[in-house]
Design a protein around this motif. Structure first.
Motif, mmCIF file in Angstrom:
data_model
loop_
_atom_site.group_PDB
_atom_site.id
_atom_site.type_symbol
_atom_site.label_atom_id
_atom_site.label_comp_id
_atom_site.label_asym_id
_atom_site.label_seq_id
_atom_site.Cartn_x
_atom_site.Cartn_y
_atom_site.Cartn_z
ATOM 1 N N TRP A 660 1.154 -0.967 0.422
ATOM 2 C CA TRP A 660 -0.250 0.542 -0.300
ATOM 3 C C TRP A 660 0.822 1.188 -0.188
ATOM 4 O O TRP A 660 0.206 2.226 -0.604
ATOM 5 N N LEU A 661 2.057 1.003 0.801
ATOM 6 C CA LEU A 661 2.583 1.911 0.323
ATOM 7 C C LEU A 661 3.731 2.749 -0.212
ATOM 8 O O LEU A 661 3.512 3.987 -0.734
ATOM 9 N N CYS A 662 4.248 1.387 -1.680
ATOM 10 C CA CYS A 662 3.924 1.884 -2.691
ATOM 11 C C CYS A 662 3.307 2.071 -3.297
ATOM 12 O O CYS A 662 3.434 3.145 -4.904
ATOM 13 N N VAL A 672 9.509 3.685 -8.745
ATOM 14 C CA VAL A 672 9.784 2.227 -7.579
ATOM 15 C C VAL A 672 10.738 1.841 -8.642
ATOM 16 O O VAL A 672 10.370 1.020 -9.531
ATOM 17 N N GLU A 673 11.819 0.889 -7.820
ATOM 18 C CA GLU A 673 12.579 0.057 -9.008
ATOM 19 C C GLU A 673 13.514 -1.238 -7.973
ATOM 20 O O GLU A 673 12.832 -0.978 -6.729
ATOM 21 N N TYR A 674 14.052 -1.903 -8.846
ATOM 22 C CA TYR A 674 14.295 -3.552 -8.635
ATOM 23 C C TYR A 674 15.685 -4.091 -8.309
ATOM 24 O O TYR A 674 16.129 -3.176 -9.829
ATOM 25 N N ASN A 675 16.779 -3.974 -7.604
ATOM 26 C CA ASN A 675 18.151 -4.313 -8.032
ATOM 27 C C ASN A 675 18.349 -5.696 -7.534
ATOM 28 O O ASN A 675 18.123 -6.199 -6.437
ATOM 29 N N ALA A 676 18.865 -5.955 -9.156
ATOM 30 C CA ALA A 676 19.131 -7.717 -8.591
ATOM 31 C C ALA A 676 20.530 -7.337 -7.906
ATOM 32 O O ALA A 676 20.428 -8.935 -6.490
ATOM 33 N N ALA A 677 21.300 -6.752 -7.282
ATOM 34 C CA ALA A 677 22.471 -7.252 -6.795
ATOM 35 C C ALA A 677 22.397 -7.138 -5.463
ATOM 36 O O ALA A 677 23.291 -7.801 -4.537
ATOM 37 N N ALA A 678 21.883 -6.538 -4.801
ATOM 38 C CA ALA A 678 21.115 -6.817 -3.331
ATOM 39 C C ALA A 678 20.559 -7.460 -2.760
ATOM 40 O O ALA A 678 19.756 -7.624 -2.683
ATOM 41 N N ASP A 679 21.404 -8.003 -2.775
ATOM 42 C CA ASP A 679 21.014 -9.700 -1.707
ATOM 43 C C ASP A 679 20.589 -9.832 -0.125
ATOM 44 O O ASP A 679 21.465 -8.953 0.826
ATOM 45 N N ALA A 680 19.362 -10.025 0.359
ATOM 46 C CA ALA A 680 18.760 -9.640 1.782
ATOM 47 C C ALA A 680 17.953 -11.317 1.900
ATOM 48 O O ALA A 680 17.286 -12.034 1.103
ATOM 49 N N TYR A 681 17.897 -11.483 3.050
ATOM 50 C CA TYR A 681 17.657 -13.067 3.356
ATOM 51 C C TYR A 681 16.804 -12.587 4.850
ATOM 52 O O TYR A 681 16.936 -12.053 5.441
ATOM 53 N N THR A 682 15.617 -13.852 4.077
ATOM 54 C CA THR A 682 14.616 -13.815 5.676
ATOM 55 C C THR A 682 13.851 -14.713 5.841
ATOM 56 O O THR A 682 13.870 -15.524 4.911
ATOM 57 N N ASN A 683 13.774 -15.522 7.504
ATOM 58 C CA ASN A 683 13.385 -16.026 7.415
ATOM 59 C C ASN A 683 11.868 -16.827 6.785
ATOM 60 O O ASN A 683 10.854 -15.772 7.079
ATOM 61 N N ALA A 684 11.668 -17.206 6.218
ATOM 62 C CA ALA A 684 9.794 -17.734 5.213
ATOM 63 C C ALA A 684 9.021 -19.352 6.262
ATOM 64 O O ALA A 684 9.760 -19.683 7.118
ATOM 65 N N PRO A 685 7.989 -18.982 6.085
ATOM 66 C CA PRO A 685 7.547 -19.431 6.792
ATOM 67 C C PRO A 685 7.198 -20.977 6.393
ATOM 68 O O PRO A 685 7.711 -21.802 5.348
ATOM 69 N N GLU A 686 7.947 -21.951 7.388
ATOM 70 C CA GLU A 686 8.313 -23.587 7.355
ATOM 71 C C GLU A 686 6.982 -24.405 7.351
ATOM 72 O O GLU A 686 7.112 -25.431 7.361
ATOM 73 N N ASN A 687 6.037 -23.581 7.982
ATOM 74 C CA ASN A 687 4.864 -24.201 8.200
ATOM 75 C C ASN A 687 3.889 -24.561 7.155
ATOM 76 O O ASN A 687 3.887 -22.785 7.488
ATOM 77 N N PHE A 688 2.697 -25.829 6.751
ATOM 78 C CA PHE A 688 2.082 -25.384 6.174
ATOM 79 C C PHE A 688 0.680 -24.534 6.208
ATOM 80 O O PHE A 688 0.676 -23.463 5.111
ATOM 81 N N GLY A 689 0.703 -24.193 7.376
ATOM 82 C CA GLY A 689 -0.486 -23.051 8.178
ATOM 83 C C GLY A 689 -0.040 -22.235 8.052
ATOM 84 O O GLY A 689 -0.440 -21.105 7.928
ATOM 85 N N GLU A 690 1.361 -21.913 8.102
ATOM 86 C CA GLU A 690 1.506 -20.590 8.078
ATOM 87 C C GLU A 690 1.991 -19.287 7.484
ATOM 88 O O GLU A 690 2.067 -18.324 7.091
#
Length: 1031
Positions: A660-662, A672-690
Motif C-alpha cells: 500500500w505504501l508503494c 519504485v525500482e528493483y536491484n537484483a544484486a542487493a541480496d537480503a535473506y529473511t526467514n520463510a514460513p516452514e509450516n504449511f499453516g503459517e
C-alpha cells in the motif's frame, strides 16, 4: 566504429558522384505535398510547445540558429568536401572540429576561479588548431592550378568551423555560473526546461538541412539526376553496407562509452580509447595504403609523393590539440551508474566524428552527491533468538563497513532504530510492567554481538511515553536506538511502528535541523533573509532528498554491499522514491523449497519486467530503501497513517502495508525500482499453516492495491512517467490471469477435453469452497494439506502424460507441448543467467507439483478468509531456546478495568466484523462467478467443433502427421496472452541483467573489498547489559 569511416573515405569520390536520390519532378506530386504539409504542421506544433516551455521565442530562435549552423557544417563537410579529399586529410579534419571548443574553453578558464589550472593547455590547444594556412598551403603547393581543390579545402575548413559550434552549450553553462549576465542564466534555464523537445527539433532540422544540401550540391556540381538515380545494384549494396557499418559502429561506440562511464572506468575505458582511435586508424589502415601507393608510383616513374610527412606531422599536431582541449576530463570524478544526462550535456551524438563528439560532449564538471543520511528502521515482534541475531549482526557489520569514527567515509552516515511491538508484560508483585521474554532476548543479543576486544557499557532502559528506550553505541561509533513499545500506551502492529518512525525521524528529527540552527545562536536576521529568499525551503528540500529510510524486518540478514547498491539507485536518480533488493527465503522443508523457487521466479522475471517497462508495484518491507522526500510528499505519509475505518481499508491498508505504501508513492509520481544484486535473506514460513496464513494476508491485499491502481490509470499515467497505459494493460492481464487461476488449474488437470475428468477436477475444489465457509481456519488448512498431497500426485500424472504424448505422437510440435517446452526453457535459461542461484531450478520440481495447492486451494482459502484481518504468523510461536513464559496469574479488578472496552468501541468492532463479512461475500461471489463463467465458456467451446481452431500436428521434420488438434478460441487467446507476457518478462530479464552487471562491476571497482560472509563468532562474547526496566 572507425571501419565505416575508412571504407567511406576509400569510396568517397566515386561513390558520391552516384549517390541515389529522388527525381525532382516527384517533389511536386500530391503525396509529397501532403507529406510536406503534415511535416510542417508537426514542426509548427513542436515549435509552439517549445515556445510555451521556454517562454521566449527569441531564445528558441537563437538556439535553432546555432543548430542550423552545425547542421549546415556537418552536411557540407561529410557530403560535399570530404569525398574530394584524401584519407589522411579527412581523418585530420575530424580532429579539427575542436577549434571553437578550445576557444570557448580558454574563455571558460578565464571566468573560472578554481579551474584555471587548465588555462595554459587550452591556449596551446587553440593555437594548434589554427590550421587553415598550413592546409591551404599544402594543397596549393601540391596542385597550384587546381581551383576546385582549393574550393573543397576552403569548404572543409569553413564547415569544420561551423561543426565546432556543436558543443557550445557545455561551456556556456559554466560561463553563466560565474557570470552576472541574466541573459545567459535565462538561456541555460530555458534550455534545461525544453531540452527534449529541442533535441527533436534539432534532429528534424538536420534532416531538412541535409536534404537541402544534397539537392543544391547535385546541380551545382553539374551532375545529372538520372545518373545519380541509376546506380547499379552492386554499388548500392556496397553503399548500404558502408552506411550500416558506420551507423551500427557509432551507436555501439556511444553505448559502450556510456557503460564505461557508469562502470567508473572513465579514464581507461572511455578517454584513452577515444584518444587512440584516430591514431589507430592512421597506423593500421591508412599508413600501409599510402606506403604501398608511394612504392607503386615510384616503381612506375621513380617519383614519390612528398606530402606524407607534412600531413602526418599536421595530424599529430591536431591530435595533441584534441588531447590538450580535453585534458580536464582526466580529473573528473564520477559516481557509480552516473546518469547519462549528468555525464553528457546533450543526448545526441555525431556519428561522423564519434570520438570528438563524445569527448567534447562530456560535461566539464560532474556534480558529486552530498553526504547522505540513512536511517535503518527495523520492526520486531515475536522473532526467535536466531532471527534477531541475524539482523543485529548485519547492523554491526554495517557499522564496521562505514565507521562513524573514520572521517574518510563521507558518502553517508547512518543510525539504527529498532521498534519492538508488544514488548512488555505484567509481573506478579511488581508495580510496573517489565520486558517480555522476546524483548529480553534482544537485549542479550546486543551484548553477545560485541567483539571480544570490546565491552559494552552498562545501559539502562529509559522510560518513555510509548514504553521504553535503549541506546547502544556500536564499536565504530554508530548508534542503535531500541524503542520498546507498550501496547497499552501506543498502537501496536507493524504499520503503526512504521508510522511511528516516519513521524519521529522525518516529521521531527529532520525538521528539527532548522530549530537547531536557531538554537546555536545564528543571526536571526540572516535566517529571516534566507526565509525571504526561499533558501530555507531549498535547504529543506535538499535534506529530504538526501535522507533515506531502510525498512527492515526483525529477521533480515544482509551485507553492507546490498545497502550500498540500493543507495546508488536513489542517489543517482532523483525520481526514484524507493528501491528493493533480491529477497531470499531461508529455512528448510518442502514449504520453504516451494517458496525459494517462487521467490526466484518472481524476482527473475516479474520484478525485472516491472522495473524495465514500468515500476515495481511492491517494495518488500523486509529490505527496501525509501527516500524521505517521497515519503513526505502529499498524500503519502499522511494517508499512510490513516486509521482503518472501513472493511476495504482493513484489507488494503493493514494486510499488506508495504504494497500500500508503494501504491501511494506510485500515485504521487515516484518511481519504485528493483536491484537484483542487493541480496537480503529473511526467514520463510516452514509450516504449511503459517504459509497459508501469510498468503491469506498477501493475496487480497495485492488484489486490492492493483485494482486501486488500475482504477486510476489515466491519473497515474499522466502523473507518473514510468506508469504508461501499455504497462497498466500488462498489469490488467496479470491480475486477470491471477483471478482466473483456479478455473485454469481445473482445466489443466482435466486435460482440457475429457468431460468426466473435468467433473472430477471441479468437484474437490467446490467441496473445499463450501467447507471453508463452515469450518474454522485451522481445519480448513488441514483439509487443504490433504488435498495438496492428492493434487501433487495428480500433477505428477499430468506432467508424465504430457511427456508420454510427445513420445507417443513422435512430435513436440503440438500447442501444449510447445507451451510446456517453451516455459521450461525460459525458466532454465533464466536460471543460467543467474549463476549464483542456478541451484534453485531443482526446487522447480516441488513448485510444479504444488501448483494446484498454490493457485487453486490457496486462492479459495485466502478469498473465503478475507474477513480475517489477524496477522496469522508468529502469533503463538515461542522463541527458540527460550525459557517458557510464566503462566499469567488471575488479574485483579483494577487490572481488568484497564482492558475493558466501552460499549461504543465494542459496537464499532462488531460493525467492522459484519462489514468485513459482507465485503467477503460480495468479492467471493464476483471472484468465483468469473471462474465459473470462464470454466463453462471454455468447456462449451471445446465441445463445439464449429468454433474451434484446427491445428495440424507436425513431426520432427515439420511434416504433417495427418492428425489435428482442436483448440477453442478463448483458450488459445489466453495461452497466447500468457506466452506473450512471459516472453516480455524473459526479454526484459536480459536487459535488466546487463545493467545489474554494470552496476555490480562498478561497485567492485570502487568499494573496498570486505569479507563477504563474516563468521558470527567474530561478534560474540562481551559484558552483559543491565536489563533495568522502566517502572
Amino acid at each position: 566504429m572507425m571501419m565505416g569511416r575508412v571504407l567511406l573515405s576509400f569510396l568517397g569520390r566515386p561513390t558520391l558522384c552516384t549517390v541515389p536520390t529522388m527525381n525532382p519532378s516527384l517533389l511536386f506530386s500530391s503525396g509529397m505535398i501532403s507529406a510536406i504539409i503534415s511535416s510542417t504542421s508537426f514542426l509548427t506544433s513542436l515549435v509552439a510547445y517549445c515556445i510555451v516551455k521556454c517562454h521566449d521565442l527569441l531564445l528558441l530562435l537563437q538556439v535553432l540558429f546555432l543548430e542550423f549552423l552545425v547542421a549546415m557544417g556537418a552536411a557540407i563537410l561529410t557530403i560535399v568536401a570530404m569525398p574530394h579529399l584524401d584519407i589522411v586529410t579527412n581523418v585530420t579534419i575530424l580532429n579539427g572540429v575542436v577549434v571553437l571548443s578550445a576557444l570557448l574553453q580558454v574563455i571558460t578558464q578565464c571566468f573560472a576561479k578554481e579551474r584555471n589550472r587548465f588555462l595554459l593547455p587550452s591556449i596551446f590547444a587553440f593555437i594548434s588548431f589554427c590550421w587553415v594556412r598550413p592546409v591551404l598551403y599544402l594543397y596549393i603547393t601540391k596542385h597550384p592550378t587546381d581551383i576546385k581543390m582549393i574550393i573543397w579545402v576552403g569548404l572543409a575548413v569553413g564547415a569544420s568551423f561551423l561543426v565546432s559550434f556543436n558543443w557550445w552549450e557545455n561551456y556556456l553553462r559554466l560561463i553563466s555560473k560565474n557570470s552576472s549576465s541574466v541573459f545567459l542564466k535565462n538561456l541555460c534555464k530555458d534550455l534545461t526546461k525544453c531540452q527534449n523537445m529541442l533535441n527533436i527539433l534539432t534532429s528534424l532540422l538536420r534532416i531538412v538541412v541535409t536534404v537541402c544540401v544534397i539537392g543544391a550540391f547535385v546541380p551545382l556540381d553539374k551532375m545529372d539526376w538520372n545518373i545519380v538515380t541509376s546506380i547499379p545494384s552492386r554499388e548500392t549494396k556496397i553503399i548500404a553496407i558502408i552506411i550500416g557499418v558506420q551507423l551500427i559502429s557509432s551507436a555501439l561506440c556511444h553505448w559502450f562509452s556510456l557503460v564505461a562511464c557508469k562502470m567508473h572506468a572513465l579514464r581507461r575505458c572511455f578517454i584513452l580509447p577515444l584518444y587512440l582511435a584516430s591514431l589507430a586508424v592512421m597506423v593500421l589502415f591508412i599508413v600501409p595504403v599510402i606506403v604501398y601507393y608511394q612504392d607503386y608510383r615510384t616503381s612506375l616513374n621513380g617519383t614519390a609523393i612528398n606530402f606524407t610527412a607534412d600531413i602526418g606531422s599536421l595530424t599529430v599536431s591536431w591530435w595533441l590539440g584534441l588531447l590538450l582541449a580535453t585534458l580536464h576530463l582526466w580529473y573528473l570524478n564520477v559516481d557509480r551508474i552516473q546518469r547519462t544526462q549528468d555525464l553528457f550535456i546533450r543526448r545526441l551524438y555525431e556519428g561522423a566524428f564519434i570520438e570528438q563528439s563524445l569527448l567534447l560532449n562530456t560535461r566539464f564538471d560532474i556534480m558529486v552527491a552530498d553526504t547522505l543520511m540513512v536511517y535503518l528502521c527495523a520492526t520486531m515482534w515475536h522473532e526467535t533468538y536466531d532471527e534477531m541475531m541475524n539482523i543485529i549482526i548485519s547492523i554491526f557489520r554495517l557499522d564496521k563497513y562505514r565507521p562513524k569514527t573514520d572521517q574518510k567515509y563521507t558518502d553517508f552516515t547512518f543510525e539504527t532504530h529498532i521498534y519492538f511491538d508488544d514488548a512488555f508484560k505484567d509481573v506478579k508483585g511488581s508495580r510496573g510492567r517489565h520486558l517480555n521474554i522476546y524483548a529480553q532476548h534482544l537485549v542479550e543479543i546486543l551484548t553477545e554481538v560485541y567483539t571480544k576486544k570490546q565491552q559494552i557499557p552498562d545501559q539502562k532502559i529509559i522510560r518513555t511515553p510509548y514504553g521504553g528506550r535503549l541506546v547502544v553505541t556500536m564499536p565504530h561509533g554508530n548508534i542503535i536506538w531500541v524503542h520498546f513499545k507498550d501496547k497499552e500506551l501506543i498502537r501496536h502492529k507493524k504499520r503503526w511502528s512504521q508510522v511511528m518512525y516516519l513521524y519521529y525521524l522525518l516529521g521531527w528529527k529532520l525538521m528539527n535541523k532548522l530549530y537547531t540552527r536557531w538554537q546555536k545562536g545564528e543571526d536571526k536576521a540572516e535566517l529571516r533573509a534566507e526565509i525571504e529568499q526561499n533558501k530555507l525551503c531549498m535547504f529543506l528540500q535538499k535534506e529530504k532528498h538526501n535522507t533515506y529510510i531502510l525498512a527492515l524486518d526483525g529477521d533480515t540478514d544482509f551485507q553492507p554491499a546490498a545497502v550500498m547498491l540500493l543507495i546508488d539507485r536513489l542517489k543517482m536518480y532523483p525520481s526514484v522514491g524507493a528501491a528493493c533488493g533480491r529477497i531470499h527465503p531461508t529455512g528448510s522443508g518442502p514449504a520453504v523449497w516451494f517458496q525459494k523457487f517462487e521467490y526466484a521466479v518472481s524476482h527473475w522475471l516479474q520484478k525485472t519486467a516491472e522495473h524495465v517497462i514500468g515500476c515495481v508495484l511492491c517494495s518488500p518491507g523486509c529490505f527496501s530503501l525509501f527516500r524521505a522526500a517521497a515519503l513526505m510528499d502529499d498524500n503519502v505519509m499522511k494517508k499512510y497513517s490513516t486509521k482503518s475505518t472501513e472493511a476495504s481499508q482493513y484489507i488494503q491498508y493493514d494486510q499488506g502495508e508495504d504494497r500500500w505504501l508503494c501504491t501511494l508513492l506510485l500515485k504521487q509520481g515516484w518511481r519504485v525500482e528493483y536491484n537484483a544484486a542487493a541480496d537480503a535473506y529473511t526467514n520463510a514460513p516452514e509450516n504449511f499453516g503459517e504459509l497459508y496464513n501469510q498468503r491469506r494476508r498477501w493475496g487480497p491485499s495485492t488484489m486490492a492495491n492493483v485494482v486501486d491502481l488500475l482504477g486510476s490509470t489515466s491519473t497515474i499515467s499522466n502523473r507518473n512517467r514510468s506508469m504508461s497505459k501499455p504497462f497498466m494493460f500488462y498489469q490488467l492481464f496479470a491480475i486477470a490471469s491471477s483471478i482466473l487461476a483456479p478455473a485454469t488449474i481445473c482445466l489443466m488437470i482435466a486435460g482440457w477435453c475429457l468431460v468426466i475428468a473435468l467433473v472430477l477436477a471441479v468437484i474437490p475444489p467446490i467441496i473445499y469452497l463450501v467447507l471453508c465457509f463452515k469450518l474454522k481456519s485451522e481445519t480448513q488448512i488441514k483439509i487443504a494439506g490433504l488435498l495438496s498431497i492428492m493434487y501433487a500426485f495428480l500433477m505428477l500424472v499430468v506432467t508424465l502424460s504430457i511427456i508420454g504424448s510427445m513420445v507417443k505422437e513422435n512430435t513436440i510440435l503440438t500447442p501444449s507441448s510447445i507451451f510446456v517446452i517453451a516455459i521450461s526453457s525460459i525458466y532454465i535459461i533464466t536460471a543460467i543467467m543467474h549463476p549464483q542461484e542456478i541451484q534453485l531450478i531443482f526446487h522447480g520440481l516441488i513448485y510444479i507439483l504444488a501448483i494446484p495447492s498454490a493457485y487453486l486451494l490457496l486462492s479459495i482459502y485466502s478469498m473465503v478468509n478475507m474477513n480475517n484481518v489477524s496477522w496469522g504468523t508468529r502469533e503463538t510461536k515461542p522463541a527458540a531456546g527460550a525459557v517458557t513464559p510464566e503462566p499469567s496469574t488471575p488479574q485483579t479488578i483494577t487490572q481488568k478495568g484497564r482492558y475493558q472496552v466501552d460499549t461504543k468501541k465494542s459496537l464499532l468492532q462488531q460493525k467492522i466484523g459484519n462489514d468485513l463479512r459482507e465485503l467477503r461475500n460480495k468479492v467471493n461471489f464476483a471472484y468465483f462467478m468469473l471462474n465459473a463463467l470462464w470454466l463453462v465458456a471454455t468447456f462449451t467451446l471445446q465441445l463445439s467443433a464449429a468454433v474451434s481452431i484446427t491445428i495440424p500436428i507436425l513431426d520432427f521434420n515439420l511434416k504433417p502427421t495427418g492428425k489435428n488438434i482442436q483448440i477453442d478460441p478463448i483458450g488459445f487467446m489466453f495461452i497466447l496472452g500468457f506466452a506473450t507476457m512471459v516472453g516480455i518478462q524473459f526479454l526484459t530479464m536480459f536487459y535488466h541483467r546487463i545493467y545489474t552487471l554494470i552496476h555490480y562491476v562498478a561497485f567492485l571497482d570502487t568499494e573496498p573489498k570486505v569479507e563477504k560472509n563474516e563468521p558470527k563468532e567474530a561478534y560474540l562474547s562481551g559484558k552483559r547489559v543491565s536489563k533495568t526496566c522502566c517502572c
